[in-house]
Design a protein around this motif. Structure first.
Motif, short mmCIF file in Angstrom:
data_model
loop_
_atom_site.label_atom_id
_atom_site.label_comp_id
_atom_site.label_asym_id
_atom_site.label_seq_id
_atom_site.Cartn_x
_atom_site.Cartn_y
_atom_site.Cartn_z
N ALA A 1 4.05 6.97 0.13
CA ALA A 1 3.69 7.23 1.52
C ALA A 1 4.93 7.74 2.25
O ALA A 1 6.05 7.60 1.77
CB ALA A 1 3.17 5.96 2.18
N ASP A 2 4.70 8.33 3.40
CA ASP A 2 5.80 8.81 4.24
C ASP A 2 6.31 7.63 5.06
O ASP A 2 5.71 7.26 6.07
CB ASP A 2 5.32 9.94 5.14
CG ASP A 2 6.44 10.55 5.94
OD1 ASP A 2 7.63 10.34 5.60
OD2 ASP A 2 6.14 11.26 6.93
N LEU A 3 7.38 7.01 4.60
CA LEU A 3 7.92 5.83 5.27
C LEU A 3 8.85 6.26 6.40
O LEU A 3 9.76 7.05 6.19
CB LEU A 3 8.67 4.95 4.27
CG LEU A 3 7.89 4.52 3.04
CD1 LEU A 3 8.75 3.65 2.13
CD2 LEU A 3 6.61 3.79 3.43
N ASP A 4 8.62 5.72 7.59
CA ASP A 4 9.36 6.10 8.78
C ASP A 4 10.16 4.90 9.28
O ASP A 4 9.58 3.87 9.66
CB ASP A 4 8.39 6.58 9.86
CG ASP A 4 9.08 7.16 11.08
OD1 ASP A 4 10.32 7.00 11.22
OD2 ASP A 4 8.39 7.76 11.91
N TYR A 5 11.47 5.03 9.29
CA TYR A 5 12.37 3.96 9.72
C TYR A 5 12.05 3.48 11.12
O TYR A 5 12.14 2.29 11.42
CB TYR A 5 13.81 4.48 9.64
CG TYR A 5 14.87 3.49 10.07
CD1 TYR A 5 15.44 2.62 9.14
CD2 TYR A 5 15.31 3.42 11.39
CE1 TYR A 5 16.41 1.71 9.51
CE2 TYR A 5 16.28 2.52 11.78
CZ TYR A 5 16.83 1.67 10.84
OH TYR A 5 17.80 0.76 11.22
N GLU A 6 11.68 4.41 12.01
CA GLU A 6 11.41 4.04 13.40
C GLU A 6 10.13 3.21 13.53
O GLU A 6 9.95 2.51 14.52
CB GLU A 6 11.33 5.28 14.30
CG GLU A 6 12.68 5.89 14.64
CD GLU A 6 13.37 6.60 13.47
OE1 GLU A 6 14.61 6.64 13.44
OE2 GLU A 6 12.67 7.12 12.57
N LYS A 7 9.26 3.26 12.55
CA LYS A 7 8.03 2.46 12.58
C LYS A 7 8.20 1.12 11.85
O LYS A 7 7.66 0.10 12.27
CB LYS A 7 6.88 3.23 11.96
CG LYS A 7 6.45 4.42 12.80
CD LYS A 7 5.30 5.15 12.15
CE LYS A 7 4.93 6.37 12.98
NZ LYS A 7 3.92 7.18 12.32
N GLN A 8 8.91 1.13 10.74
CA GLN A 8 9.15 -0.09 9.96
C GLN A 8 10.41 0.11 9.13
O GLN A 8 10.51 1.07 8.39
CB GLN A 8 7.94 -0.39 9.06
CG GLN A 8 8.05 -1.70 8.32
CD GLN A 8 6.75 -2.08 7.61
OE1 GLN A 8 5.69 -1.56 7.88
NE2 GLN A 8 6.85 -3.01 6.68
N MET A 9 11.35 -0.84 9.24
CA MET A 9 12.64 -0.70 8.56
C MET A 9 12.68 -1.34 7.18
O MET A 9 13.47 -0.96 6.34
CB MET A 9 13.76 -1.30 9.41
CG MET A 9 13.96 -0.58 10.73
SD MET A 9 15.28 -1.32 11.72
CE MET A 9 14.44 -2.74 12.38
N LYS B 1 0.82 -1.22 0.00
CA LYS B 1 0.00 0.00 0.00
C LYS B 1 0.85 1.27 0.00
O LYS B 1 0.35 2.35 -0.28
CB LYS B 1 -0.94 0.02 1.20
CG LYS B 1 -1.99 -1.08 1.15
CD LYS B 1 -2.86 -1.05 2.38
CE LYS B 1 -3.90 -2.15 2.34
NZ LYS B 1 -4.72 -2.16 3.56
N ASN B 2 2.12 1.16 0.32
CA ASN B 2 3.02 2.31 0.39
C ASN B 2 3.75 2.57 -0.92
O ASN B 2 4.58 3.47 -1.00
CB ASN B 2 4.05 2.09 1.50
CG ASN B 2 3.38 1.95 2.85
OD1 ASN B 2 2.76 2.88 3.33
ND2 ASN B 2 3.47 0.78 3.43
N PHE B 3 3.45 1.78 -1.94
CA PHE B 3 4.17 1.85 -3.21
C PHE B 3 3.18 1.82 -4.36
O PHE B 3 2.05 1.36 -4.22
CB PHE B 3 5.15 0.68 -3.32
CG PHE B 3 6.15 0.65 -2.21
CD1 PHE B 3 7.36 1.30 -2.34
CD2 PHE B 3 5.87 -0.01 -1.02
CE1 PHE B 3 8.28 1.29 -1.31
CE2 PHE B 3 6.78 -0.02 0.03
CZ PHE B 3 7.99 0.64 -0.12
N ARG B 4 3.64 2.30 -5.50
CA ARG B 4 2.84 2.26 -6.74
C ARG B 4 3.77 1.85 -7.86
O ARG B 4 4.94 2.26 -7.90
CB ARG B 4 2.25 3.64 -7.04
CG ARG B 4 1.41 3.68 -8.33
CD ARG B 4 0.85 5.07 -8.61
NE ARG B 4 1.87 6.08 -8.83
CZ ARG B 4 2.53 6.28 -9.97
NH1 ARG B 4 2.31 5.51 -11.01
NH2 ARG B 4 3.43 7.23 -10.08
#
Length: 153
Positions: free
Chosen positions: A72-80, A57-60
């Motif tokens: 999407a705004d990918l956050d390392y601290e939430k998912q690496m 869902k974070n990619f197209r």
């Protein structure tokens, strides 16, 4: 490698290839091109992401060019890491399908400023908006080795 069953044959990516991208790098084209050769005469490959976990869902993916984008705004601290399954479908015979796994790893960008707790004694020696380096004064007769400031972040 795919068997000689007529399914699209992947050129890129390699199975389980790792692609690295900085966190918070919104709407970025990944440095990998999804590419598969359709083997039916006059056909082309149509690209898609297979719904696998929620990572996709974070990619197209551009269904004709194979370009892959972060949306999407990918956050390392939430998912690496994100695991994607890319699919190539023959445009003439849509029962001919090939899939590859792709791993997207985030590069951690230091984006979390430390915050400091208030002293249990009520002193606010380190407010949250101090400049680094911070300078603290000690009384001239403070014995050597005495802790005058302890920063906990």
């Amino acid at each position: 490698a795919e068997d000689d069953d007529g399914t699209p044959q992947f050129v890129e990516p390699q199975n389980n290839q790792i692609v690295r991208v900085p966190e918070h790098d919104f709407v970025t084209k990944l440095n990998v091109m999804i590419n598969a050769n359709a083997r039916t005469a006059n056909a082309r490959s149509i690209y898609s992401l297979v719904p696998f976990r929620d990572d996709y869902k974070n990619f197209r993916i551009n269904d004709t060019s194979g370009e892959l984008f972060v949306i999407a705004d990918l956050d390392y601290e939430k998912q690496m890491r994100y695991q994607l399954v890319v699919q190539a479908t023959d445009s003439i015979n849509t029962t001919l399908v090939s899939r590859r796994q792709l791993v997207v790893e985030l590069i951690d960008i230091e984006d979390n400023m430390p915050s400091f707790r208030r002293s249990p004694f009520g002193y606010d020696a380190c407010p949250n908006d101090f400049e680094v380096p911070a300078v603290f004064d000690a009384i001239d007769k403070t014995p050597i080795g005495t802790i005058v400031v302890q920063a906990l972040a």
